[in-house]
Design a protein around this motif. Sequence first.
Motif, PDB file in Angstrom:
ATOM      1  N   ASN A   1      66.735  37.798  21.597  1.00 14.77           N
ATOM      2  CA  ASN A   1      66.601  36.534  21.679  1.00 14.77           C
ATOM      3  C   ASN A   1      67.162  36.153  23.087  1.00 14.77           C
ATOM      4  O   ASN A   1      66.328  35.543  23.905  1.00 14.77           O
ATOM      5  N   ALA A   2      68.534  36.538  23.464  1.00 15.25           N
ATOM      6  CA  ALA A   2      68.890  36.409  24.981  1.00 15.25           C
ATOM      7  C   ALA A   2      68.309  37.286  25.862  1.00 15.25           C
ATOM      8  O   ALA A   2      67.859  36.490  26.813  1.00 15.25           O
ATOM      9  N   VAL A   3      67.727  38.285  25.642  1.00 13.54           N
ATOM     10  CA  VAL A   3      66.914  39.036  26.796  1.00 13.54           C
ATOM     11  C   VAL A   3      65.521  38.107  26.820  1.00 13.54           C
ATOM     12  O   VAL A   3      64.908  38.237  27.790  1.00 13.54           O
ATOM     13  N   GLN A   4      64.760  37.933  25.813  1.00 13.17           N
ATOM     14  CA  GLN A   4      63.596  37.348  25.666  1.00 13.17           C
ATOM     15  C   GLN A   4      63.680  35.954  26.448  1.00 13.17           C
ATOM     16  O   GLN A   4      63.041  35.530  27.375  1.00 13.17           O
ATOM     17  N   TYR A   5      65.046  35.121  26.356  1.00  6.20           N
ATOM     18  CA  TYR A   5      64.988  33.833  27.100  1.00  6.20           C
ATOM     19  C   TYR A   5      65.335  34.257  28.629  1.00  6.20           C
ATOM     20  O   TYR A   5      64.867  33.420  29.204  1.00  6.20           O
ATOM     21  N   GLY A   6      66.106  35.173  28.937  1.00  8.39           N
ATOM     22  CA  GLY A   6      66.427  35.406  30.149  1.00  8.39           C
ATOM     23  C   GLY A   6      65.295  35.863  30.918  1.00  8.39           C
ATOM     24  O   GLY A   6      65.151  35.645  32.141  1.00  8.39           O
ATOM     25  N   THR A   7      64.260  36.817  30.271  1.00  5.78           N
ATOM     26  CA  THR A   7      63.202  37.242  31.076  1.00  5.78           C
ATOM     27  C   THR A   7      62.311  35.761  31.197  1.00  5.78           C
ATOM     28  O   THR A   7      61.662  36.019  32.368  1.00  5.78           O
ATOM     29  N   THR A   8      62.057  35.095  30.503  1.00  8.72           N
ATOM     30  CA  THR A   8      61.225  33.813  30.631  1.00  8.72           C
ATOM     31  C   THR A   8      61.898  33.038  31.899  1.00  8.72           C
ATOM     32  O   THR A   8      61.083  32.678  32.717  1.00  8.72           O
ATOM     33  N   LEU A   9      63.124  33.058  31.683  1.00  6.29           N
ATOM     34  CA  LEU A   9      63.761  32.175  32.933  1.00  6.29           C
ATOM     35  C   LEU A   9      63.512  32.888  34.388  1.00  6.29           C
ATOM     36  O   LEU A   9      63.588  32.223  35.096  1.00  6.29           O
ATOM     37  N   PHE A  10      63.779  34.215  34.271  1.00  9.05           N
ATOM     38  CA  PHE A  10      63.458  34.924  35.301  1.00  9.05           C
ATOM     39  C   PHE A  10      62.103  34.799  35.943  1.00  9.05           C
ATOM     40  O   PHE A  10      61.876  34.585  37.198  1.00  9.05           O
ATOM     41  N   LEU A  11      61.043  34.582  34.831  1.00  6.37           N
ATOM     42  CA  LEU A  11      59.528  34.435  35.684  1.00  6.37           C
ATOM     43  C   LEU A  11      59.527  33.066  36.437  1.00  6.37           C
ATOM     44  O   LEU A  11      58.979  32.875  37.677  1.00  6.37           O
ATOM     45  N   VAL A  12      60.208  32.053  35.902  1.00  6.69           N
ATOM     46  CA  VAL A  12      60.175  30.849  36.474  1.00  6.69           C
ATOM     47  C   VAL A  12      61.077  30.925  37.817  1.00  6.69           C
ATOM     48  O   VAL A  12      60.754  30.426  38.800  1.00  6.69           O
ATOM     49  N   ALA A  13      62.452  31.197  37.490  1.00  5.64           N
ATOM     50  CA  ALA A  13      63.275  31.265  38.671  1.00  5.64           C
ATOM     51  C   ALA A  13      63.039  32.269  39.871  1.00  5.64           C
ATOM     52  O   ALA A  13      63.254  31.773  40.920  1.00  5.64           O
ATOM     53  N   SER A  14      62.285  33.432  39.696  1.00 10.07           N
ATOM     54  CA  SER A  14      61.891  34.205  40.649  1.00 10.07           C
ATOM     55  C   SER A  14      61.016  33.459  41.593  1.00 10.07           C
ATOM     56  O   SER A  14      61.122  33.619  42.938  1.00 10.07           O
ATOM     57  N   GLY A  15      60.038  32.694  41.320  1.00 12.41           N
ATOM     58  CA  GLY A  15      59.073  32.053  42.158  1.00 12.41           C
ATOM     59  C   GLY A  15      59.948  30.915  43.010  1.00 12.41           C
ATOM     60  O   GLY A  15      59.739  30.639  43.832  1.00 12.41           O
ATOM     61  N   LEU A  16      60.919  30.314  42.147  1.00 15.96           N
ATOM     62  CA  LEU A  16      61.598  29.144  42.630  1.00 15.96           C
ATOM     63  C   LEU A  16      62.418  29.663  43.822  1.00 15.96           C
ATOM     64  O   LEU A  16      62.552  29.114  44.822  1.00 15.96           O
ATOM     65  N   THR A  17      63.188  30.805  43.447  1.00 14.24           N
ATOM     66  CA  THR A  17      63.964  31.559  44.526  1.00 14.24           C
ATOM     67  C   THR A  17      63.395  31.990  45.896  1.00 14.24           C
ATOM     68  O   THR A  17      63.798  31.675  46.809  1.00 14.24           O
ATOM     69  N   LEU A  18      62.157  32.249  45.457  1.00 13.50           N
ATOM     70  CA  LEU A  18      61.118  32.872  46.618  1.00 13.50           C
ATOM     71  C   LEU A  18      60.839  31.638  47.553  1.00 13.50           C
ATOM     72  O   LEU A  18      61.188  31.622  48.820  1.00 13.50           O
ATOM     73  N   VAL A  19      60.558  30.595  46.920  1.00 13.40           N
ATOM     74  CA  VAL A  19      60.143  29.349  47.736  1.00 13.40           C
ATOM     75  C   VAL A  19      61.360  28.869  48.279  1.00 13.40           C
ATOM     76  O   VAL A  19      61.201  28.386  49.458  1.00 13.40           O
ATOM     77  N   PHE A  20      62.391  28.763  47.636  1.00 13.39           N
ATOM     78  CA  PHE A  20      63.499  28.243  48.186  1.00 13.39           C
ATOM     79  C   PHE A  20      64.217  28.891  49.311  1.00 13.39           C
ATOM     80  O   PHE A  20      64.590  28.510  50.459  1.00 13.39           O
ATOM     81  N   GLY A  21      64.384  30.132  49.177  1.00 15.09           N
ATOM     82  CA  GLY A  21      64.952  31.111  50.115  1.00 15.09           C
ATOM     83  C   GLY A  21      64.089  31.326  51.350  1.00 15.09           C
ATOM     84  O   GLY A  21      64.582  31.514  52.133  1.00 15.09           O
ATOM     85  N   ILE A  22      62.827  31.656  50.875  1.00 21.52           N
ATOM     86  CA  ILE A  22      61.970  32.004  51.978  1.00 21.52           C
ATOM     87  C   ILE A  22      61.402  30.847  52.994  1.00 21.52           C
ATOM     88  O   ILE A  22      61.558  30.671  54.245  1.00 21.52           O
ATOM     89  N   LEU A  23      60.928  29.891  52.073  1.00 19.90           N
ATOM     90  CA  LEU A  23      60.366  28.734  52.862  1.00 19.90           C
ATOM     91  C   LEU A  23      61.232  27.695  53.187  1.00 19.90           C
ATOM     92  O   LEU A  23      60.751  26.842  53.842  1.00 19.90           O
ATOM     93  N   GLY A  24      62.515  27.634  52.153  1.00 16.16           N
ATOM     94  CA  GLY A  24      63.360  26.536  52.710  1.00 16.16           C
ATOM     95  C   GLY A  24      62.685  25.329  52.010  1.00 16.16           C
ATOM     96  O   GLY A  24      63.483  24.300  52.464  1.00 16.16           O
ATOM     97  N   VAL A  25      62.215  25.396  50.902  1.00 18.21           N
ATOM     98  CA  VAL A  25      61.463  24.158  50.328  1.00 18.21           C
ATOM     99  C   VAL A  25      62.149  23.878  48.896  1.00 18.21           C
ATOM    100  O   VAL A  25      62.192  24.974  47.992  1.00 18.21           O
ATOM    101  N   ILE A  26      62.774  22.629  48.811  1.00 11.66           N
ATOM    102  CA  ILE A  26      63.214  22.365  47.260  1.00 11.66           C
ATOM    103  C   ILE A  26      62.142  22.061  46.561  1.00 11.66           C
ATOM    104  O   ILE A  26      61.826  20.613  46.662  1.00 11.66           O
ATOM    105  N   ASN A  27      61.610  22.466  45.669  1.00 10.90           N
ATOM    106  CA  ASN A  27      60.422  22.265  44.938  1.00 10.90           C
ATOM    107  C   ASN A  27      60.628  21.581  43.428  1.00 10.90           C
ATOM    108  O   ASN A  27      60.906  22.656  42.430  1.00 10.90           O
ATOM    109  N   LEU A  28      60.959  20.535  43.349  1.00 12.38           N
ATOM    110  CA  LEU A  28      61.489  19.917  41.879  1.00 12.38           C
ATOM    111  C   LEU A  28      60.307  19.778  40.997  1.00 12.38           C
ATOM    112  O   LEU A  28      60.528  19.621  39.867  1.00 12.38           O
TER     113      LEU A  28
END
Length: 287
Positions: A9-36
């Motif tokens: 359950n923890a790994v399944q939850y973590g991988t789902t979080l990763f899919l969402v957070a990976s896009g967020l960290t790329l947008v935030f880290g590369i484009l410098g955009v805080i996308n709420l």
Amino acid sequence: MTFGVQLLNAVQYGTTLFLVASGLTLVFGILGVINLAHGAFYMLGAYLAFWIAAATGNFFIALAGSMAIAFVVGIVLEMTLMRRLYKRDHLSQVLLSFGLILVVDEVRQILFGKDVHSVLPPVFLQGAVQLTDNLSYPIYRFALVLFGLVAAAAIFVVIRFTKIGMIVRAGAENREMTRTLGIGFDSVSTGVFACGIALAALAGALVAPVATVYPGMGDNMLILSFVVVVLGGIGSIEGAAIGALLIGLTDTFGKVFFPSVSSVLVYLLMAMILLLRPNGVLGRREA
């Protein structure tokens, strides 16, 4: 065996979080955009999956369709709105992305209403695997774990070992330098933003069969994704993977062993790590 189920359950939850957070960290880290609005696109992906699955009767078409629609929406938003904000302060970005949340939510209400919906997984992924005489585990959750790990590995390979990944990493280090070298970073920015939105929508579509589809389902996911980004280090895909797994383990086992305080354990973990590593687990140190 119960420990093994909770670990899955923890790994399944973590991988789902990763899919969402990976896009967020790329947008935030590369484009410098805080996308709420990132959580709103997670919710939109789930609703699109429900709609396409109901129309076609095919879950995989629903996955591909929701991801493709979100990708196109991301391209349009980046080229018409986000691009104008790259040189502005974070307040402008926060206000725009908050406006996007309201727009996406209004569109969701017009198209799908306020009802809660369910999405059936493919027939061959329904049912459960019998682990012991009195313990079983849903096949679809096994599939989510496997898909999440494969997706995480694919994102890592693209970022680390491909030419486009090299350009993205160079942009994360110094965007102006990439422009000076003649790299067309505008198209890279559009691609990064669109991919981030598509990954959030894909995560929402994937969890629709286990979490149902309801208004506001992206709110908590947005908060936890920001925790993952900060904990792992802004702009770091590897850091996002580590952060998502830590959050998945802490949240899942916290609910089992410390249910009365489980809601604060994730934030305690973030505070402890930031005390030791202010830039996150794999964050870049300030020069």
